[in-house]
Design a protein around this motif. Structure first.
Motif, PDB file in Angstrom:
ATOM      1  N   VAL A  37      -5.202   6.845  35.256  1.00 31.08           N
ATOM      2  CA  VAL A  37      -4.655   5.914  34.266  1.00 31.08           C
ATOM      3  C   VAL A  37      -4.832   4.478  34.741  1.00 31.08           C
ATOM      4  CG1 VAL A  37      -2.581   5.216  32.992  1.00 31.08           C
ATOM      5  CG2 VAL A  37      -2.962   7.636  33.525  1.00 31.08           C
ATOM      6  N   GLY A  38      -4.594   4.246  36.022  1.00 30.28           N
ATOM      7  CA  GLY A  38      -4.751   2.916  36.587  1.00 30.28           C
ATOM      8  C   GLY A  38      -3.462   2.123  36.579  1.00 30.28           C
ATOM      9  N   ASP A  39      -3.459   1.031  37.331  1.00 36.00           N
ATOM     10  CA  ASP A  39      -2.280   0.196  37.507  1.00 36.00           C
ATOM     11  C   ASP A  39      -2.066  -0.759  36.342  1.00 36.00           C
ATOM     12  OD1 ASP A  39      -0.048  -0.972  38.671  1.00 36.00           O
ATOM     13  OD2 ASP A  39      -1.196  -2.264  40.008  1.00 36.00           O
ATOM     14  N   VAL A  40      -3.106  -1.032  35.573  1.00 38.59           N
ATOM     15  CA  VAL A  40      -2.973  -1.960  34.434  1.00 38.59           C
ATOM     16  C   VAL A  40      -2.075  -1.316  33.388  1.00 38.59           C
ATOM     17  CG1 VAL A  40      -4.186  -3.192  32.611  1.00 38.59           C
ATOM     18  CG2 VAL A  40      -5.235  -2.970  34.875  1.00 38.59           C
ATOM     19  N   TYR A  41      -0.994  -2.018  33.028  1.00 41.21           N
ATOM     20  CA  TYR A  41      -0.011  -1.432  32.113  1.00 41.21           C
ATOM     21  C   TYR A  41      -0.236  -1.926  30.692  1.00 41.21           C
ATOM     22  CZ  TYR A  41       4.405  -0.235  29.878  1.00 41.21           C
ATOM     23  OH  TYR A  41       5.351   0.265  29.018  1.00 41.21           O
ATOM     24  N   SER A  42      -0.189  -1.010  29.755  1.00 41.52           N
ATOM     25  CA  SER A  42      -0.226  -1.380  28.332  1.00 41.52           C
ATOM     26  C   SER A  42       0.764  -0.506  27.587  1.00 41.52           C
ATOM     27  CB  SER A  42      -1.637  -1.205  27.751  1.00 41.52           C
ATOM     28  OG  SER A  42      -2.045   0.153  27.831  1.00 41.52           O
ATOM     29  N   GLU A  43       1.383  -1.073  26.560  1.00 41.07           N
ATOM     30  CA  GLU A  43       2.389  -0.331  25.798  1.00 41.07           C
ATOM     31  C   GLU A  43       1.789   0.834  25.020  1.00 41.07           C
ATOM     32  OE1 GLU A  43       5.504   0.004  25.490  1.00 41.07           O
ATOM     33  OE2 GLU A  43       6.037  -1.496  26.961  1.00 41.07           O
ATOM     34  N   GLY A  44       0.571   0.657  24.573  1.00 42.04           N
ATOM     35  CA  GLY A  44      -0.079   1.706  23.790  1.00 42.04           C
ATOM     36  C   GLY A  44      -1.352   1.141  23.215  1.00 42.04           C
ATOM     37  N   GLY A  45      -2.359   1.984  23.125  1.00 45.70           N
ATOM     38  CA  GLY A  45      -3.641   1.489  22.644  1.00 45.70           C
ATOM     39  C   GLY A  45      -3.680   1.359  21.136  1.00 45.70           C
ATOM     40  N   GLY A  46      -4.635   0.584  20.682  1.00 43.11           N
ATOM     41  CA  GLY A  46      -4.907   0.533  19.254  1.00 43.11           C
ATOM     42  C   GLY A  46      -5.779   1.724  18.884  1.00 43.11           C
ATOM     43  N   PRO A  47      -6.438   1.645  17.725  1.00 41.29           N
ATOM     44  CA  PRO A  47      -7.323   2.736  17.327  1.00 41.29           C
ATOM     45  C   PRO A  47      -8.462   2.903  18.335  1.00 41.29           C
ATOM     46  CG  PRO A  47      -7.603   0.810  15.892  1.00 41.29           C
ATOM     47  CD  PRO A  47      -6.397   0.558  16.727  1.00 41.29           C
ATOM     48  N   ALA A  48      -8.821   4.150  18.584  1.00 40.41           N
ATOM     49  CA  ALA A  48      -9.832   4.449  19.604  1.00 40.41           C
ATOM     50  C   ALA A  48     -11.230   4.362  19.004  1.00 40.41           C
ATOM     51  CB  ALA A  48      -9.580   5.838  20.177  1.00 40.41           C
ATOM     52  N   TYR A  49     -11.961   3.315  19.350  1.00 41.66           N
ATOM     53  CA  TYR A  49     -13.351   3.200  18.903  1.00 41.66           C
ATOM     54  C   TYR A  49     -14.235   4.197  19.644  1.00 41.66           C
ATOM     55  CZ  TYR A  49     -12.567  -0.885  15.979  1.00 41.66           C
ATOM     56  OH  TYR A  49     -12.152  -1.718  14.970  1.00 41.66           O
ATOM     57  N   ALA A  50     -13.819   4.543  20.857  1.00 38.63           N
ATOM     58  CA  ALA A  50     -14.493   5.591  21.618  1.00 38.63           C
ATOM     59  C   ALA A  50     -13.415   6.436  22.292  1.00 38.63           C
ATOM     60  CB  ALA A  50     -15.426   4.987  22.664  1.00 38.63           C
ATOM     61  N   VAL A  51     -13.703   7.691  22.525  1.00 39.76           N
ATOM     62  CA  VAL A  51     -12.801   8.578  23.266  1.00 39.76           C
ATOM     63  C   VAL A  51     -13.456   8.907  24.601  1.00 39.76           C
ATOM     64  CG1 VAL A  51     -11.836  10.916  23.346  1.00 39.76           C
ATOM     65  CG2 VAL A  51     -11.645   9.558  21.257  1.00 39.76           C
ATOM     66  N   ALA A  52     -12.672   8.805  25.676  1.00 39.42           N
ATOM     67  CA  ALA A  52     -13.193   9.083  27.016  1.00 39.42           C
ATOM     68  C   ALA A  52     -12.323  10.119  27.712  1.00 39.42           C
ATOM     69  CB  ALA A  52     -13.248   7.795  27.847  1.00 39.42           C
ATOM     70  N   ILE A  53     -12.969  11.031  28.421  1.00 37.20           N
ATOM     71  CA  ILE A  53     -12.286  12.000  29.284  1.00 37.20           C
ATOM     72  C   ILE A  53     -12.623  11.618  30.729  1.00 37.20           C
ATOM     73  CG2 ILE A  53     -12.030  14.429  29.918  1.00 37.20           C
ATOM     74  CD1 ILE A  53     -13.187  15.129  27.131  1.00 37.20           C
ATOM     75  N   HIS A  54     -11.591  11.373  31.521  1.00 37.41           N
ATOM     76  CA  HIS A  54     -11.786  10.917  32.902  1.00 37.41           C
ATOM     77  C   HIS A  54     -11.453  12.061  33.864  1.00 37.41           C
ATOM     78  CE1 HIS A  54     -11.779   6.937  31.037  1.00 37.41           C
ATOM     79  NE2 HIS A  54     -10.575   7.204  30.549  1.00 37.41           N
ATOM     80  N   LEU A  55     -12.427  12.481  34.663  1.00 37.58           N
ATOM     81  CA  LEU A  55     -12.207  13.602  35.568  1.00 37.58           C
ATOM     82  C   LEU A  55     -12.693  13.264  36.972  1.00 37.58           C
ATOM     83  CD1 LEU A  55     -13.201  16.776  33.521  1.00 37.58           C
ATOM     84  CD2 LEU A  55     -10.907  15.965  34.069  1.00 37.58           C
ATOM     85  N   THR A  56     -11.806  13.420  37.951  1.00 37.26           N
ATOM     86  CA  THR A  56     -12.154  13.153  39.339  1.00 37.26           C
ATOM     87  C   THR A  56     -12.718  14.401  40.012  1.00 37.26           C
ATOM     88  OG1 THR A  56      -9.831  13.569  39.882  1.00 37.26           O
ATOM     89  CG2 THR A  56     -10.522  11.262  39.702  1.00 37.26           C
ATOM     90  N   GLN A  68     -17.301  15.181  20.927  1.00 36.11           N
ATOM     91  CA  GLN A  68     -18.520  14.670  21.563  1.00 36.11           C
ATOM     92  C   GLN A  68     -18.326  14.516  23.079  1.00 36.11           C
ATOM     93  OE1 GLN A  68     -19.149  10.960  19.534  1.00 36.11           O
ATOM     94  NE2 GLN A  68     -19.872  11.910  17.637  1.00 36.11           N
ATOM     95  N   ALA A  69     -17.198  13.915  23.465  1.00 36.03           N
ATOM     96  CA  ALA A  69     -16.929  13.714  24.891  1.00 36.03           C
ATOM     97  C   ALA A  69     -16.770  15.059  25.599  1.00 36.03           C
ATOM     98  CB  ALA A  69     -15.671  12.866  25.064  1.00 36.03           C
ATOM     99  N   LEU A  70     -16.090  15.989  24.938  1.00 34.38           N
ATOM    100  CA  LEU A  70     -15.850  17.308  25.532  1.00 34.38           C
ATOM    101  C   LEU A  70     -17.163  18.073  25.707  1.00 34.38           C
ATOM    102  CD1 LEU A  70     -13.767  19.314  26.572  1.00 34.38           C
ATOM    103  CD2 LEU A  70     -13.416  20.102  24.215  1.00 34.38           C
ATOM    104  N   ALA A  71     -18.071  17.918  24.756  1.00 37.08           N
ATOM    105  CA  ALA A  71     -19.376  18.580  24.869  1.00 37.08           C
ATOM    106  C   ALA A  71     -20.119  18.077  26.110  1.00 37.08           C
ATOM    107  CB  ALA A  71     -20.210  18.330  23.608  1.00 37.08           C
TER     108      ALA A  71
END
Length: 311
Positions: free
Chosen positions: A203-222, A254-257
């Motif tokens: 998620v990261g240290d940068v704090y946000s209350e909540g995102g706006g509409p998602a122009y892109a969807v990302a799945i982050h996996l370590t 798309q991201a999941l594929a």
């Protein structure tokens, strides 16, 4: 050993509850900074941590969210719900606007809740260390690396020290590269004189209350790469569609594929965790569970990956 740092939003708290048994088994100690006014979810989460025999650190003076001006309700929750519990510690967040007297007043107020100092911008380490000298060997200090460099940390070298590094480089979803380095701290923390390490998960240290509409969807996996000295890297699987705020379900597909294709390639080094099994199930069913749920699976996978690596 491992101290994941969570901001106490809904899916962060759910992640801790669902992982409570594994966290306890591995002696992983989450740090929770409550950011929502309602504390029912936090109370449920701490109860789950205690029931599993685990431990947690709760920030009683958050810098972000609904409690940034007044953390008394968090203190009350600890006093009323977890008084006498060795499982839950009060975390005191040390920022640039605090004096040594401010820190000591908060420390003394929470003395019966095993206070832990979380250094994140404080500017008087030498003076504070002098005030804490008599009890230093009993104290835990957690350092957010960007705010507490080597010379700063040396003042507290008689204490138990934990180093937290933000390995997640926050960007717009559309701008993430397919792959980048995350951290080597799980390998090197001992060489740095630390008793443990932490991060802000995926998620990261940068704090946000909540995102706006998602122009892109990302799945982050370590994943940990055994061919590169066990350094941890992160895959960003980003949807092909990036130019419209509509159809998050289609973008997730798309991201999941892309994720499934990487898993099937046989060269991903991505551990087959329970979270990955869930991603496979979502792909098989063609189901979109919501963006918060995806974030939860990403965090769970990260914890499972470190649990496996650290044995």
């Amino acid at each position: 050993m491992y101290h994941p740092y969570f901001r106490g939003k809904q899916f962060e708290l759910i992640t801790i509850r669902e992982m409570a048994t594994l966290l306890a088994e591995k002696n992983f100690v989450p740090v929770i900074e409550p950011v929502r006014e309602a504390l029912g979810g936090l109370s449920k989460t701490l109860t789950a941590v205690c029931a599993a025999g685990g431990r947690a650190i709760v920030i009683v003076n958050p810098y972000h969210g609904d409690h940034q001006d007044d953390g008394t309700s968090i203190t009350s929750l600890l006093q009323e719900g977890f008084d006498g519990s060795d499982n839950i510690a009060a975390g005191i967040l040390l920022r640039s606007d605090m004096s040594v007297d401010d820190v000591m007043a908060c420390y003394d107020h929470h003395a019966h809740h095993h206070p832990v100092l979380v250094h994140a911008g404080f500017t008087e380490p030498k003076a504070l260390a002098a005030r804490l000298e008599d009890g230093m060997t009993e104290l835990m200090n957690v350092f957010v690396e960007d705010h507490a460099k080597l010379l700063y940390r040396k003042h507290f070298d008689q204490s138990t020290r934990i180093l937290v590094r933000d390995g997640f480089k926050r960007q717009r979803n559309a701008d993430y590269p397919p792959l980048e380095e995350f951290s080597d701290l799980h390998v090197t923390y001992g060489d740095l004189g630390m008793a443990g390490f932490g991060d802000f998960l995926t998620v990261g240290d940068v704090y946000s209350e909540g995102g706006g509409p998602a122009y892109a969807v990302a799945i982050h996996l370590t994943f940990i790469d055994p061919d590169k000295d066990d350094v941890m890297y992160i895959h960003h699987f980003v949807s092909t569609t990036k130019d419209t705020p509509t159809d998050p379900a289609g973008k997730f597909a798309q991201a999941l594929a892309k994720l499934i294709a990487k898993l099937e390639s046989g060269s991903s080094h991505i551990l087959e965790t329970d979270a990955i099994k869930e991603f496979r199930g979502l792909h098989a069913k063609g189901h979109f569970p919501g963006l918060g749920y995806i974030k939860k699976l990403s965090m769970k996978h990260h914890i499972e990956t470190l649990a496996y690596y650290l044995g």
